[in-house]
Design an enzyme around this catalytic site. Structure first.
Site, short mmCIF file in Angstrom:
data_model
loop_
_atom_site.label_atom_id
_atom_site.label_comp_id
_atom_site.label_asym_id
_atom_site.label_seq_id
_atom_site.Cartn_x
_atom_site.Cartn_y
_atom_site.Cartn_z
N SER A 15 0.86 -1.18 0.00
CA SER A 15 0.00 0.00 0.00
C SER A 15 0.90 1.23 0.00
O SER A 15 2.09 1.14 0.32
CB SER A 15 -0.92 -0.01 1.21
OG SER A 15 -0.18 -0.09 2.39
N GLU A 17 1.30 5.54 0.87
CA GLU A 17 0.80 6.70 1.60
C GLU A 17 1.24 7.99 0.89
O GLU A 17 2.40 8.14 0.52
CB GLU A 17 1.37 6.67 3.02
CG GLU A 17 0.91 7.82 3.88
CD GLU A 17 1.31 7.64 5.34
OE1 GLU A 17 1.10 6.54 5.89
OE2 GLU A 17 1.84 8.60 5.90
N THR A 48 -2.68 11.49 4.04
CA THR A 48 -2.55 11.98 5.42
C THR A 48 -3.46 13.19 5.66
O THR A 48 -3.97 13.81 4.73
CB THR A 48 -1.09 12.36 5.75
OG1 THR A 48 -0.70 13.41 4.89
CG2 THR A 48 -0.15 11.18 5.59
N TYR A 49 -3.59 13.51 6.94
CA TYR A 49 -4.53 14.54 7.40
C TYR A 49 -3.76 15.41 8.38
O TYR A 49 -3.22 14.89 9.38
CB TYR A 49 -5.67 13.83 8.10
CG TYR A 49 -6.84 14.65 8.53
CD1 TYR A 49 -7.91 14.88 7.68
CD2 TYR A 49 -6.91 15.14 9.83
CE1 TYR A 49 -9.02 15.60 8.09
CE2 TYR A 49 -8.02 15.87 10.25
CZ TYR A 49 -9.07 16.08 9.38
OH TYR A 49 -10.17 16.79 9.80
N GLY A 108 -3.60 12.10 16.66
CA GLY A 108 -2.90 13.27 16.14
C GLY A 108 -2.17 14.01 17.24
O GLY A 108 -2.22 13.61 18.42
N ASP A 109 -1.49 15.06 16.85
CA ASP A 109 -0.74 15.91 17.79
C ASP A 109 -1.19 17.34 17.58
O ASP A 109 -1.63 17.71 16.50
CB ASP A 109 0.77 15.82 17.48
CG ASP A 109 1.29 14.40 17.66
OD1 ASP A 109 1.10 13.84 18.74
OD2 ASP A 109 1.87 13.86 16.69
N HIS A 151 5.25 4.48 21.42
CA HIS A 151 4.89 5.88 21.15
C HIS A 151 5.67 6.82 22.08
O HIS A 151 5.86 6.50 23.26
CB HIS A 151 3.38 6.07 21.34
CG HIS A 151 2.92 7.44 20.99
ND1 HIS A 151 2.71 8.42 21.93
CD2 HIS A 151 2.67 8.03 19.79
CE1 HIS A 151 2.31 9.55 21.32
NE2 HIS A 151 2.28 9.32 20.02
N PHE A 218 13.02 13.62 12.07
CA PHE A 218 11.73 12.98 12.34
C PHE A 218 11.90 11.77 13.26
O PHE A 218 11.10 11.54 14.17
CB PHE A 218 11.04 12.60 11.02
CG PHE A 218 9.61 12.19 11.23
CD1 PHE A 218 8.72 13.07 11.82
CD2 PHE A 218 9.17 10.92 10.89
CE1 PHE A 218 7.40 12.69 12.06
CE2 PHE A 218 7.86 10.53 11.12
CZ PHE A 218 6.97 11.42 11.70
N HIS A 268 3.53 -1.32 3.84
CA HIS A 268 2.93 0.00 3.63
C HIS A 268 4.07 0.99 3.39
O HIS A 268 4.93 1.18 4.26
CB HIS A 268 2.13 0.40 4.87
CG HIS A 268 1.53 1.77 4.80
ND1 HIS A 268 0.33 2.03 4.17
CD2 HIS A 268 1.96 2.97 5.28
CE1 HIS A 268 0.04 3.33 4.27
NE2 HIS A 268 1.02 3.92 4.94
P1 FAD Z 1 -3.34 7.11 20.50
O1 FAD Z 1 -3.54 5.70 20.11
O2 FAD Z 1 -4.50 7.83 21.09
O3 FAD Z 1 -2.10 7.15 21.52
C1 FAD Z 1 -1.48 8.38 21.88
C2 FAD Z 1 -0.71 8.20 23.19
O4 FAD Z 1 -1.63 8.08 24.28
C3 FAD Z 1 0.17 6.95 23.25
O5 FAD Z 1 1.31 7.27 24.01
C4 FAD Z 1 -0.71 5.93 23.97
O6 FAD Z 1 0.09 4.96 24.65
C5 FAD Z 1 -1.50 6.82 24.94
N1 FAD Z 1 -2.87 6.38 25.20
C6 FAD Z 1 -3.74 5.83 24.32
N2 FAD Z 1 -4.94 5.60 24.92
C7 FAD Z 1 -4.83 6.03 26.19
C8 FAD Z 1 -5.69 6.08 27.31
N3 FAD Z 1 -6.96 5.62 27.24
N4 FAD Z 1 -5.23 6.60 28.48
C9 FAD Z 1 -3.96 7.07 28.59
N5 FAD Z 1 -3.08 7.03 27.56
C10 FAD Z 1 -3.50 6.53 26.38
N6 FAD Z 1 -0.57 12.34 12.42
C11 FAD Z 1 -1.27 13.30 11.75
O7 FAD Z 1 -1.44 14.40 12.27
N7 FAD Z 1 -1.79 13.04 10.50
C12 FAD Z 1 -1.65 11.84 9.89
O8 FAD Z 1 -2.14 11.65 8.78
C13 FAD Z 1 -0.92 10.82 10.56
N8 FAD Z 1 -0.75 9.60 10.01
C14 FAD Z 1 -0.09 8.62 10.70
C15 FAD Z 1 0.05 7.35 10.12
C16 FAD Z 1 0.72 6.34 10.81
C17 FAD Z 1 0.84 4.97 10.17
C18 FAD Z 1 1.30 6.60 12.09
C19 FAD Z 1 2.04 5.53 12.82
C20 FAD Z 1 1.16 7.85 12.66
C21 FAD Z 1 0.48 8.87 11.98
N9 FAD Z 1 0.32 10.15 12.53
C22 FAD Z 1 -0.37 11.12 11.85
C23 FAD Z 1 0.95 10.49 13.83
C24 FAD Z 1 0.01 10.30 15.04
O9 FAD Z 1 -1.06 11.21 14.96
C25 FAD Z 1 0.84 10.56 16.29
O10 FAD Z 1 1.79 9.54 16.46
C26 FAD Z 1 0.07 10.80 17.58
O11 FAD Z 1 1.00 11.28 18.56
C27 FAD Z 1 -0.59 9.56 18.19
O12 FAD Z 1 -1.67 9.17 17.48
P2 FAD Z 1 -2.37 7.75 17.81
O13 FAD Z 1 -3.56 7.67 16.95
O14 FAD Z 1 -1.39 6.65 17.75
O15 FAD Z 1 -2.79 8.03 19.33
#
Ligand code: FAD
Length: 290
Positions: A15, A17, A48-49, A108-109, A151, A218, A268
């Site tokens: 796939s 990206e 991506t978003y 996201g961040d 993470h 990065f 991917h």
């Molecule tokens: P989560 O799964 O919510 O986790 C975030 C943090 O919180 C982790 O440290 C986790 O251990 C912790 N956590 C999770 N759930 C809980 C809970 N219930 N209580 C306490 N702690 C918790 N970013 C963008 O802005 N745009 C993109 O398009 C994008 N694409 C990506 C594609 C891939 C394949 C990857 C790997 C990352 C991508 N990112 C993107 C980056 C991502 O948004 C960041 O890594 C962000 O910091 C974490 O997102 P997540 O969805 O993994 O978060």
């Protein structure tokens, strides 16, 4: 088409990206790249978003362009930090109407270029909240991000895996990993995930290193280890982009071969909206991918 259905039919696959370009010219170039890469018969392509929804319009435009102009199965990345349920409903309904059937659900961040961004104004805290929200549509195939090297904010590898399991259990069909450059981290992660009862496909995110200086930045942000072999092979050619690209392709081929030889079925690719490097890598893997 839903990617969950594709996994049922294909036991190997790749796939791609992309990111949404800022200009019309960039969009045109991306279309050319997407058409070139579609000749490799990918399972899907994702777009991506921008953090905090900063590229929402552009992401959507690119997805709809690719939907209209290519035969690719498409997936939107979607971040929930700072978003409201209303804005998410509006976007998801729009995606549904336009045949975008797949969502990578992310937290996201906070966007670095929006200093007054306030994540507490949103209605979602973590990716798991977005997975649950999308699940209620009973329509989209959902994926989530996973982190072979943990993470960057996680308190421990165990806690990070536990949270990954929670978002998978909430309804994710597959996972995609953060980039990594030493296959050991990914294979160890798969092993730990399997022992924890995670049995959905997890795709390794492959980032070819064509510019070590950029990747270093990065990688340090997301805590991806750059192996000594990469540093050794590239440190003398940092000012020679062509040579660096050649070595980067060799290293990525080596990494993919290692993964495929260890039972990984799907790859991917982070394309950076370019086709040349990824095409060469896939060409070199032809025998293992067919
Ligand atoms: P989560 O799964 O919510 O986790 C975030 C943090 O919180 C982790 O440290 C986790 O251990 C912790 N956590 C999770 N759930 C809980 C809970 N219930 N209580 C306490 N702690 C918790 N970013 C963008 O802005 N745009 C993109 O398009 C994008 N694409 C990506 C594609 C891939 C394949 C990857 C790997 C990352 C991508 N990112 C993107 C980056 C991502 O948004 C960041 O890594 C962000 O910091 C974490 O997102 P997540 O969805 O993994 O978060």
């Amino acid at each position: 088409m839903k990617i969950s259905e594709i996994f049922k039919k294909r036991d190997k696959g790749i796939s791609f990206e992309f990111f949404p370009p800022k200009t019309e010219e960039g969009k045109k170039q991306l279309l050319t790249v997407a058409k070139e890469l579609s000749t490799f018969d990918p399972m899907y392509a994702s777009v991506t978003y921008g953090a905090g929804g900063t590229t929402q319009e552009r992401t959507r435009d690119v997805l709809y362009m690719l939907k209209e102009e290519t035969g690719l199965t498409l997936m939107s990345h979607l971040t929930c930090i700072g978003a409201t349920a209303e804005s998410m409903d509006s976007l998801l309904n729009d995606y549904k109407e336009h045949g975008i059937d797949n969502i990578l659900a992310l937290r996201g961040d906070p966007p670095p270029d929006v200093p007054d961004f306030d994540p507490t104004k949103g209605e979602f805290s973590y990716a798991v909240d977005l997975v649950k929200f999308i699940k209620k549509y009973d329509y989209f195939s959902i994926s989530v991000a996973v982190y072979p090297e943990v993470h960057q904010e996680a308190t421990s590898a165990e806690a990070d895996l536990e949270y990954a399991k929670q978002k998978i259990d909430a309804g994710a069909d597959f996972g995609i990993s953060q980039m990594f450059f030493d296959s050991r981290y990914f294979l160890d992660f798969l092993d730990r995930a399997y022992k924890k009862g995670i049995n959905i496909p997890i795709l390794p995110g492959i980032m070819p290193i064509t510019d070590l200086n950029k990747i270093r930045k990065f990688a340090s942000f997301c805590k991806a280890t750059i192996p000594k072999e990469v540093e050794d092979r590239m440190s003398g050619i940092l000012d020679k982009p062509d040579e660096m690209q050649r070595v980067g392709i060799d290293l990525a081929v080596q990494q993919c071969e290692d993964l495929l030889d260890n039972g990984v079925k799907y790859l991917h690719f982070y394309t950076m909206n370019k086709s040349e490097v990824v095409s060469e890598i896939i060409g070199a893997l032809k025998n293992k991918l067919n």
